[in-house]
Design a protein around this motif. Structure first.
Motif, PDB file in Angstrom:
ATOM      1  N   GLY A 113       0.656  -0.979  -0.121  1.00  0.00           N
ATOM      2  CA  GLY A 113       0.076   0.043  -0.106  1.00  0.00           C
ATOM      3  C   GLY A 113       0.864   1.184   0.098  1.00  0.00           C
ATOM      4  O   GLY A 113       1.967   1.060  -0.392  1.00  0.00           O
ATOM      5  N   THR A 115      -0.933   5.347   0.237  1.00  0.00           N
ATOM      6  CA  THR A 115      -2.411   5.922  -0.609  1.00  0.00           C
ATOM      7  C   THR A 115      -1.842   6.783  -1.880  1.00  0.00           C
ATOM      8  O   THR A 115      -2.612   6.422  -3.016  1.00  0.00           O
ATOM      9  CB  THR A 115      -3.144   6.670   0.360  1.00  0.00           C
ATOM     10  OG1 THR A 115      -3.379   6.145   1.389  1.00  0.00           O
ATOM     11  CG2 THR A 115      -4.315   7.285  -0.145  1.00  0.00           C
ATOM     12  N   THR A 146      -3.521  -0.258   1.411  1.00  0.00           N
ATOM     13  CA  THR A 146      -4.411   0.402   0.488  1.00  0.00           C
ATOM     14  C   THR A 146      -4.081  -0.496  -0.808  1.00  0.00           C
ATOM     15  O   THR A 146      -4.658  -0.417  -1.483  1.00  0.00           O
ATOM     16  CB  THR A 146      -4.079   1.768   0.212  1.00  0.00           C
ATOM     17  OG1 THR A 146      -2.711   1.907   0.066  1.00  0.00           O
ATOM     18  CG2 THR A 146      -4.506   2.677   1.530  1.00  0.00           C
ATOM     19  N   SER A 164      -8.547  -3.298   4.518  1.00  0.00           N
ATOM     20  CA  SER A 164      -7.951  -1.997   3.753  1.00  0.00           C
ATOM     21  C   SER A 164      -7.395  -1.219   4.977  1.00  0.00           C
ATOM     22  O   SER A 164      -7.665  -1.564   6.151  1.00  0.00           O
ATOM     23  CB  SER A 164      -8.619  -1.103   2.577  1.00  0.00           C
ATOM     24  OG  SER A 164      -7.503  -0.474   1.935  1.00  0.00           O
ATOM     25  N   TYR A 165      -6.674  -0.274   4.789  1.00  0.00           N
ATOM     26  CA  TYR A 165      -6.334   0.863   5.537  1.00  0.00           C
ATOM     27  C   TYR A 165      -7.596   1.555   6.109  1.00  0.00           C
ATOM     28  O   TYR A 165      -8.459   1.837   5.305  1.00  0.00           O
ATOM     29  CB  TYR A 165      -5.465   1.829   4.958  1.00  0.00           C
ATOM     30  CG  TYR A 165      -4.923   3.004   5.900  1.00  0.00           C
ATOM     31  CD1 TYR A 165      -4.142   2.617   7.037  1.00  0.00           C
ATOM     32  CD2 TYR A 165      -5.221   4.067   5.660  1.00  0.00           C
ATOM     33  CE1 TYR A 165      -3.797   3.369   8.153  1.00  0.00           C
ATOM     34  CE2 TYR A 165      -4.558   5.304   6.584  1.00  0.00           C
ATOM     35  CZ  TYR A 165      -4.175   4.868   7.700  1.00  0.00           C
ATOM     36  OH  TYR A 165      -3.599   5.744   8.593  1.00  0.00           O
ATOM     37  N   ASP A 255      -7.261  11.054   0.395  1.00  0.00           N
ATOM     38  CA  ASP A 255      -8.252  10.301   0.451  1.00  0.00           C
ATOM     39  C   ASP A 255      -9.610  10.487  -0.642  1.00  0.00           C
ATOM     40  O   ASP A 255     -10.135   9.792  -0.991  1.00  0.00           O
ATOM     41  CB  ASP A 255      -8.972  10.296   1.917  1.00  0.00           C
ATOM     42  CG  ASP A 255      -8.053   9.673   3.064  1.00  0.00           C
ATOM     43  OD1 ASP A 255      -7.246   8.807   2.576  1.00  0.00           O
ATOM     44  OD2 ASP A 255      -8.270   9.734   4.216  1.00  0.00           O
ATOM     45  N   ALA A 258      -8.489   9.141  -3.589  1.00  0.00           N
ATOM     46  CA  ALA A 258      -8.516   7.662  -3.767  1.00  0.00           C
ATOM     47  C   ALA A 258     -10.154   7.475  -3.876  1.00  0.00           C
ATOM     48  O   ALA A 258     -10.571   6.567  -4.748  1.00  0.00           O
ATOM     49  CB  ALA A 258      -8.462   7.244  -2.220  1.00  0.00           C
TER      50      ALA A 258
END
Length: 271
Positions: A113, A115, A146, A164-165, A255, A258
């Protein structure tokens, strides 16, 4: 300039970790023989393809990789080309093969992962094509942190439980996965780990599946893995709502990116 963490360094690191694992001091082989034994890959060793990519979290890779190396798996650090990729730790990781050179039939496909790095992978057709292709045949399709968002964006988690995270786990349903709050989540041949430190839990859990529980226990002892964190602050529940909210605010840009990538993947996958 960042240091380069190449295959020779990784091999030596794994060998040193394993050096005191099995025999009394008087019975241990000479160091050169021991190093050769620990770095030789048996012909029937599981083939493990580990995606490496710019801006990944180094520890997401190194924890599981160390487990795989102690197990003497046939490991392949895979990227588009052989140029070293930067990581969050300022240590550049050198791929050992490109996408075309990666074995077609893997025992384990693994995605770490980070991000910023996984956001880029989720929108990169070349990466997603490679992950989907190898994942379609791999015996185990796996990730930490991630990295599961990349698996999901490649269409490999539709109808599967996954984790996931914590900050982005809510994006998994957009791409057809069922989010589960767990340190390591297994659903059939999919195994996903939570945030960074879950990498060792994941590695040991998968080690037991690949080589048996006794082998996994041996690796745990080699690593002296007996965590005793100084604070109970490693999850949103432990940290509490105020600390968690501050962290979410600090991460908002990553985020949100994402989420945009996950929504684009959902449209591409027809979800």
């Amino acid at each position: 300039m960042p240091a380069t963490f190449d295959r020779r360094t990784l091999l030596a690191f794994s060998s040193l970790l394993a050096a005191g694992a099995a025999l009394p001091a008087a019975a241990q082989p000479a160091p050169a023989n021991h190093i050769r034994t620990m770095t030789e890959v048996p012909p029937d060793a599981p083939k493990v393809g580990l995606l490496v990519f710019p801006n990944m979290v180094a520890l997401d890779l190194i924890g599981p990789l160390t487990v795989f190396r102690i197990l003497r798996c046939d490991t392949h650090l895979v990227w588009k080309d052989l140029a070293a990729v930067p990581t969050d730790a300022g240590i550049a990781v050198s791929p050992t093969t490109d996408f075309a050179g990666c074995p077609e039939d893997l025992d384990v496909l693994f995605i770490p992962g980070g991000t910023i790095g996984t956001n880029a992978c989720m929108t990169d057709p070349e990466v997603l094509e490679f992950v989907a292709d190898r994942g379609s045949r791999a015996k185990w399709v796996t990730s930490v942190c991630t990295g599961s968002l990349v698996l999901a964006a490649a269409g490999l988690l539709q109808g599967y439980d996954a984790t996931s995270y914590w900050a982005v786990a809510d994006l998994l349903p957009l791409m057809g996965a069922r989010p589960v709050d767990g340190r390591v989540v297994r659903d059939r041949n999919r195994m996903t780990g939570g945030g960074v430190t879950a990498g060792l839990d994941f590695g040991l859990t998968l080690a037991a599946e690949l080589m048996g529980e006794e082998a996994a226990r041996r690796v745990q002892l080699v690593l002296e893995y007996a965590p005793e964190p100084p604070f109970r602050n490693g999850t949103p529940d432990e940290a509490g709502p105020e600390s968690t909210a501050r962290m979410k605010t600090a991460r908002a840009g990553m985020d949100n990116a994402a989420r945009t990538a996950a929504e684009a993947a959902a449209r591409r996958l027809g979800i």
